[in-house]
Design an enzyme around this catalytic site. Structure first.
Site, PDB file in Angstrom:
ATOM      1  N   CYS A 155       4.450  -8.666 -46.491  1.00 44.31           N
ATOM      2  CA  CYS A 155       4.041 -10.037 -46.174  1.00 44.31           C
ATOM      3  C   CYS A 155       4.736 -10.535 -44.906  1.00 44.31           C
ATOM      4  O   CYS A 155       5.844 -10.121 -44.586  1.00 44.31           O
ATOM      5  CB  CYS A 155       4.437 -10.963 -47.307  1.00 44.31           C
ATOM      6  SG  CYS A 155       3.847 -10.440 -48.902  1.00 44.31           S
TER       7      CYS A 155
ATOM      8  N   ARG B 112       2.332  -5.605 -39.575  1.00 44.21           N
ATOM      9  CA  ARG B 112       3.141  -5.312 -40.763  1.00 44.21           C
ATOM     10  C   ARG B 112       2.295  -4.795 -41.912  1.00 44.21           C
ATOM     11  O   ARG B 112       2.821  -4.241 -42.871  1.00 44.21           O
ATOM     12  CB  ARG B 112       3.866  -6.584 -41.225  1.00 44.21           C
ATOM     13  CG  ARG B 112       4.920  -7.067 -40.262  1.00 44.21           C
ATOM     14  CD  ARG B 112       5.355  -8.467 -40.606  1.00 44.21           C
ATOM     15  NE  ARG B 112       6.059  -8.549 -41.871  1.00 44.21           N
ATOM     16  CZ  ARG B 112       7.377  -8.588 -41.985  1.00 44.21           C
ATOM     17  NH1 ARG B 112       8.121  -8.547 -40.930  1.00 44.21           N
ATOM     18  NH2 ARG B 112       7.945  -8.678 -43.168  1.00 44.21           N
TER      19      ARG B 112
ATOM     20  N   TRP C  55       0.741  -9.060 -48.587  1.00 40.55           N
ATOM     21  CA  TRP C  55       0.612  -7.656 -48.978  1.00 40.55           C
ATOM     22  C   TRP C  55       0.854  -7.658 -50.489  1.00 40.55           C
ATOM     23  O   TRP C  55       1.987  -7.873 -50.931  1.00 40.55           O
ATOM     24  CB  TRP C  55       1.657  -6.826 -48.237  1.00 40.55           C
ATOM     25  CG  TRP C  55       1.544  -5.354 -48.383  1.00 40.55           C
ATOM     26  CD1 TRP C  55       0.698  -4.513 -47.711  1.00 40.55           C
ATOM     27  CD2 TRP C  55       2.327  -4.513 -49.242  1.00 40.55           C
ATOM     28  NE1 TRP C  55       0.913  -3.213 -48.101  1.00 40.55           N
ATOM     29  CE2 TRP C  55       1.894  -3.185 -49.030  1.00 40.55           C
ATOM     30  CE3 TRP C  55       3.343  -4.745 -50.177  1.00 40.55           C
ATOM     31  CZ2 TRP C  55       2.444  -2.105 -49.719  1.00 40.55           C
ATOM     32  CZ3 TRP C  55       3.886  -3.664 -50.845  1.00 40.55           C
ATOM     33  CH2 TRP C  55       3.441  -2.355 -50.616  1.00 40.55           C
TER      34      TRP C  55
ATOM     35  N   ASN D 135       8.021 -14.616 -48.908  1.00 41.07           N
ATOM     36  CA  ASN D 135       8.143 -13.151 -48.866  1.00 41.07           C
ATOM     37  C   ASN D 135       9.228 -12.766 -49.849  1.00 41.07           C
ATOM     38  O   ASN D 135      10.251 -13.461 -49.921  1.00 41.07           O
ATOM     39  CB  ASN D 135       8.615 -12.678 -47.497  1.00 41.07           C
ATOM     40  CG  ASN D 135       7.515 -12.677 -46.472  1.00 41.07           C
ATOM     41  OD1 ASN D 135       6.393 -13.068 -46.768  1.00 41.07           O
ATOM     42  ND2 ASN D 135       7.850 -12.267 -45.270  1.00 41.07           N
ATOM     43  N   GLY D 136       9.049 -11.631 -50.513  1.00 43.26           N
ATOM     44  CA  GLY D 136      10.072 -11.180 -51.455  1.00 43.26           C
ATOM     45  C   GLY D 136       9.470 -11.079 -52.846  1.00 43.26           C
ATOM     46  O   GLY D 136       8.245 -11.125 -53.014  1.00 43.26           O
TER      47      GLY D 136
ATOM     48  N   GLU E 108       8.517  15.420 -40.525  1.00 40.54           N
ATOM     49  CA  GLU E 108       8.029  14.244 -39.808  1.00 40.54           C
ATOM     50  C   GLU E 108       6.551  14.423 -39.423  1.00 40.54           C
ATOM     51  O   GLU E 108       5.753  13.490 -39.553  1.00 40.54           O
ATOM     52  CB  GLU E 108       8.915  14.004 -38.571  1.00 40.54           C
ATOM     53  CG  GLU E 108       8.499  12.865 -37.670  1.00 40.54           C
ATOM     54  CD  GLU E 108       8.406  11.498 -38.351  1.00 40.54           C
ATOM     55  OE1 GLU E 108       8.824  11.368 -39.514  1.00 40.54           O
ATOM     56  OE2 GLU E 108       7.874  10.571 -37.715  1.00 40.54           O
TER      57      GLU E 108
ATOM     58  N   LYS F  39       3.492  12.012 -40.719  1.00 45.24           N
ATOM     59  CA  LYS F  39       2.608  11.296 -39.799  1.00 45.24           C
ATOM     60  C   LYS F  39       1.153  11.618 -40.118  1.00 45.24           C
ATOM     61  O   LYS F  39       0.302  10.737 -40.113  1.00 45.24           O
ATOM     62  CB  LYS F  39       2.912  11.687 -38.340  1.00 45.24           C
ATOM     63  CG  LYS F  39       4.143  11.047 -37.768  1.00 45.24           C
ATOM     64  CD  LYS F  39       3.929   9.586 -37.461  1.00 45.24           C
ATOM     65  CE  LYS F  39       5.166   8.731 -37.526  1.00 45.24           C
ATOM     66  NZ  LYS F  39       6.048   8.725 -38.635  1.00 45.24           N
TER      67      LYS F  39
ATOM     68  N   GLU G 120       0.059   9.984 -43.352  1.00 45.01           N
ATOM     69  CA  GLU G 120       0.154   8.527 -43.238  1.00 45.01           C
ATOM     70  C   GLU G 120      -1.011   7.923 -42.457  1.00 45.01           C
ATOM     71  O   GLU G 120      -1.598   6.928 -42.893  1.00 45.01           O
ATOM     72  CB  GLU G 120       1.474   8.229 -42.518  1.00 45.01           C
ATOM     73  CG  GLU G 120       1.796   6.793 -42.309  1.00 45.01           C
ATOM     74  CD  GLU G 120       3.125   6.609 -41.574  1.00 45.01           C
ATOM     75  OE1 GLU G 120       3.613   7.566 -40.954  1.00 45.01           O
ATOM     76  OE2 GLU G 120       3.659   5.497 -41.630  1.00 45.01           O
TER      77      GLU G 120
ATOM     78  N   HIS H 172       7.756  31.032 -51.877  1.00 40.48           N
ATOM     79  CA  HIS H 172       8.296  30.775 -53.223  1.00 40.48           C
ATOM     80  C   HIS H 172       7.408  29.791 -53.975  1.00 40.48           C
ATOM     81  O   HIS H 172       7.902  28.853 -54.608  1.00 40.48           O
ATOM     82  CB  HIS H 172       9.734  30.244 -53.112  1.00 40.48           C
ATOM     83  CG  HIS H 172      10.665  31.216 -52.461  1.00 40.48           C
ATOM     84  ND1 HIS H 172      11.047  32.397 -53.057  1.00 40.48           N
ATOM     85  CD2 HIS H 172      11.262  31.207 -51.237  1.00 40.48           C
ATOM     86  CE1 HIS H 172      11.849  33.063 -52.235  1.00 40.48           C
ATOM     87  NE2 HIS H 172      11.989  32.361 -51.121  1.00 40.48           N
TER      88      HIS H 172
ATOM     89  N   LYS I 254       4.752  -2.167 -42.405  1.00 48.88           N
ATOM     90  CA  LYS I 254       5.739  -1.793 -41.394  1.00 48.88           C
ATOM     91  C   LYS I 254       7.159  -1.932 -41.922  1.00 48.88           C
ATOM     92  O   LYS I 254       8.037  -1.153 -41.599  1.00 48.88           O
ATOM     93  CB  LYS I 254       5.549  -2.695 -40.168  1.00 48.88           C
ATOM     94  CG  LYS I 254       6.459  -2.378 -39.014  1.00 48.88           C
ATOM     95  CD  LYS I 254       6.101  -1.052 -38.398  1.00 48.88           C
ATOM     96  CE  LYS I 254       7.060  -0.585 -37.343  1.00 48.88           C
ATOM     97  NZ  LYS I 254       6.981   0.869 -37.141  1.00 48.88           N
TER      98      LYS I 254
HETATM   99  C1  F6R Z   1       6.666   6.233 -41.291  1.00 50.12           C
HETATM  100  C2  F6R Z   1       7.473   5.029 -41.352  1.00 50.12           C
HETATM  101  C3  F6R Z   1       8.277   4.782 -42.571  1.00 50.12           C
HETATM  102  C4  F6R Z   1       9.643   4.154 -42.217  1.00 50.12           C
HETATM  103  C5  F6R Z   1      10.397   3.763 -43.490  1.00 50.12           C
HETATM  104  C6  F6R Z   1      11.790   3.255 -43.181  1.00 50.12           C
HETATM  105  O1  F6R Z   1       5.982   6.335 -40.069  1.00 50.12           O
HETATM  106  O2  F6R Z   1       7.490   4.233 -40.443  1.00 50.12           O
HETATM  107  O3  F6R Z   1       8.447   5.944 -43.305  1.00 50.12           O
HETATM  108  O4  F6R Z   1      10.377   5.081 -41.483  1.00 50.12           O
HETATM  109  O5  F6R Z   1       9.679   2.777 -44.152  1.00 50.12           O
HETATM  110  O6  F6R Z   1      11.746   2.168 -42.315  1.00 50.12           O
HETATM  111  P1  F6R Z   1      13.010   1.689 -41.496  1.00 50.12           P
HETATM  112  O7  F6R Z   1      13.304   2.696 -40.463  1.00 50.12           O
HETATM  113  O8  F6R Z   1      12.590   0.376 -40.910  1.00 50.12           O
HETATM  114  O9  F6R Z   1      14.130   1.547 -42.486  1.00 50.12           O
END
Ligand code: F6R
Length: 591
Positions: free
Chosen positions: A2, A27, A71, A97-98, A464, A468, A471, A487, A586
């Protein structure tokens, strides 16, 4: 997650609120709404994008208002659950938010007292509690209301007959933007960058009253002063600048990000990190998601360059370890500085007596305020949900930290520093190869499953890459340490499961070559990412993407850029909403 915004000042609030909400779209959200106070409180909200809400609105007069992008956590995304929420009289409106953990109990109690609830959200109890305690003084009512609440909140409360907006925070970020006879409120800085770069961060337990000309903050009933800080990010940086997506723009910003993050520390004459007793014997690295992959790279780099044992833990798991086995120094890595699990782990470590440092991209973020010391990355605002440039900046900060303590001989250390400073050029070389990488990504886009493999430091980069791809391109992808595929996962290999193999020019190379042969024998197409001029790989793999040669320890940087572009172009080919992947946010401010 949010987002919340508020405005009070000399201008019409409606366009400012809508613009600020649009700036928070990155976000991730499913519904949005605004409330304006003039003669009464007018609330407009729905499960739509901000642009659609804007189109459906009449012109609303008023210079005071609040807004929200939701959200969903409690209750489906729909109009009645969207914020703002109001009390029974409709004269008090709230955005939040929260998560209010005791909302059910409070709702039952308030219902018995005659309050009528219209939504399934936890937030609505705040509006009813404020109504219950309100007898002309809004800030007192909010203070009483939050005394009853358990959980986390950043909250803005508006009442029709009051000249000020009331704000409060606990465990959820809230920032005030200071203007000229106008003030702004937001959950994060990009929302207000179009209007001001002077900000004030609220701390946990703060309750404030914001008017056009003043901000007054109380904590435990006493006035407190919060410092005004200047944000160096420009509003242009938070826009797409001609790119189709934020993600592509942010990938292309990486040479600049590497340079800026290095220059932040390059002049430091002392180690950039203060360590207990001046000795660095072990480190605990903590993070979530992509930042956790940076922690895994950090573990390898610290062990390699410093010869000390390093643990890298997922913060979300660490919080549930029965014994908080800690080290004198811990480093939390979080681009947003607001990830709930990471913040919780930091607090736990502090209580256990560890010195806690944070590597974060956001000045004034909660992580920076919990940490004993903060190492800032200089990535600039990252708007795409998928982390790219912030990850690269984290790696650079970790390299610099490790180098500043390294026990390498002076010449080797100097060589490595020089190679680090050459990385922007190496990344530009990878970006010059973008169209070829895009072709390979379009091939990848045909599949529903993929494996990523790597060894040593590049196992983290395989992780990673897989993250990506799943995601943003919605392709099921799994990363394995190259030697682990046989394995178990071999059972899944077929012509329909491509394998992306990172082949670094280091001690792991021969072993990865053998793994590729084993994979090819099972019929899976192999796309190798390998150092320029590695003829053996070109012959062996079905497809090869070459990356410029660099020190093996630094190879994660160039390999990561390939991983990012593969995911980006696969997502584009599959027509996925690159910057706003479904169900993701985000900033993950819930555990
Ligand atoms: C993936 C991504 C998330 C963040 C995770 C931690 O592309 O962005 O996996 O890395 O939510 O976020 P931060 O770095 O803000 O603690």
């Amino acid at each position: 997650m949010c987002g919340i915004v508020g405005y009070i000042g000399k201008r019409q609030a409606q366009p400012i609120l809508l613009n600020s909400l649009a700036r928070l779209e990155y976000r991730g959200y499913d519904s949005c709404g605004i409330a304006l106070a003039s003669s009464g409180v007018a609330v407009y909200k729905d499960a739509v994008r901000v642009a659609e809400l804007a189109k459906s609105l009449p012109h609303l007069e008023g210079t005071v208002g609040i807004g929200h992008t939701r959200w969903a956590t409690h209750g489906a995304p729909c109009q009645k659950n969207a914020h703002p929420h109001t009390d029974c009289t409709g004269k008090i409106a709230v955005v939040h938010n929260g998560v209010i953990t005791n909302y059910q109990q409070l709702t039952n109690q308030l219902t018995k007292e005659g309050h009528k609830f219209l939504s399934e959200t936890d937030t609505e109890v705040i509006a009813h509690l404020v109504e219950k305690y309100y007898s002309g003084n809004l800030v007192d009512a909010v203070e009483n209301a939050i005394r009853d609440i358990e959980g986390s909140y950043a909250v803005i409360v508006l009442a029709e007959d009051k000249p000020g907006i009331v704000v409060a925070r606990k465990d959820s970020p809230l920032v005030l933007g200071i203007g000229d006879r106008e003030n702004f409120i937001a959950s994060d800085v990009p929302a207000i960058l179009d209007y001001t770069n002077r900000v004030m961060y609220l701390e946990d337990g703060d309750v404030g009253v914001v008017t056009p000309d003043s901000v007054s903050i109380r904590r435990d009933g006493k006035e407190v002063v919060r410092e005004t800080q200047k944000i160096l990010w420009s509003s242009e940086e938070a826009k797409k600048g001609g790119y189709e997506h934020f993600m592509l723009k942010e990938i292309h910003e990486q040479p600049r990000v590497i340079r800026d993050t290095i220059s932040e520390y390059v002049l430091a004459t002392e180690p950039v990190l203060a360590v207990p007793d001046g000795r660095l014997d072990s480190v605990l690295l903590l993070a979530c998601g992509t930042s956790y992959h940076a922690a895994l790279v950090g573990k390898y780099v610290f062990e390699e360059l410093l010869g000390i044992p390093v643990r890298a833990e997922l913060a979300s798991e660490f919080n549930y370890f029965r014994n908080c086995l800690t080290t004198p120094l811990s480093i939390a890595i979080t681009q947003s500085g607001e990830t709930a699990d990471t913040l919780k782990a930091m607090k736990r470590l502090k209580e256990a007596g560890s010195r806690v440092a944070a590597i974060t991209n956001v000045v004034g973020s909660t992580a920076s305020r919990i940490a004993h010391q903060t190492i800032y990355t200089r990535a600039g605002p990252e708007m795409s949900v998928a982390a790219t440039k912030s990850f690269i900046a984290q790696l650079v900060a970790l390299y610099w930290l490790a180098l500043s303590f390294s026990r390498l001989d002076a010449r080797t250390a100097l060589e490595l520093k020089m190679k680090l400073r050459q990385l922007p050029e190496k990344v530009i070389e990878v970006l010059d190869n973008e169209s070829r990488i895009a072709e390979h990504a379009e091939f990848l886009a045909k599949y529903e499953d993929a494996f990523y493999i790597g060894r040593g430091i590049n196992y983290a980069i395989a992780m990673e890459g897989a993250l990506k791809l799943k995601e943003i391109a919605y392709i099921h992808s799994e990363a394995y340490a190259a030697g682990e595929l046989k394995h178990g996962p071999f059972a899944l290999l077929s012509k329909d499961t491509p394998v992306i193999a990172i082949v670094a020019d280091d001690s792991t190379r021969e072993a990865v070559l053998t793994n590729i042969k084993e994979i090819k024998a099972r019929g899976s197409p192999v796309l190798a990412v390998a150092a320029e001029g590695d003829e053996a790989i070109t012959e062996l793999a079905d497809f090869t993407i070459s990356v410029p040669d660099t020190d093996p320890v630094l190879s994660p940087i160039v390999n990561t850029v390939v991983m990012q572009l593969l995911a980006y172009y696969a997502a584009r080919k599959r027509k996925c909403p690159v910057d706003f992947p479904r169900n993701l946010a985000k900033c993950v401010t819930v555990e």
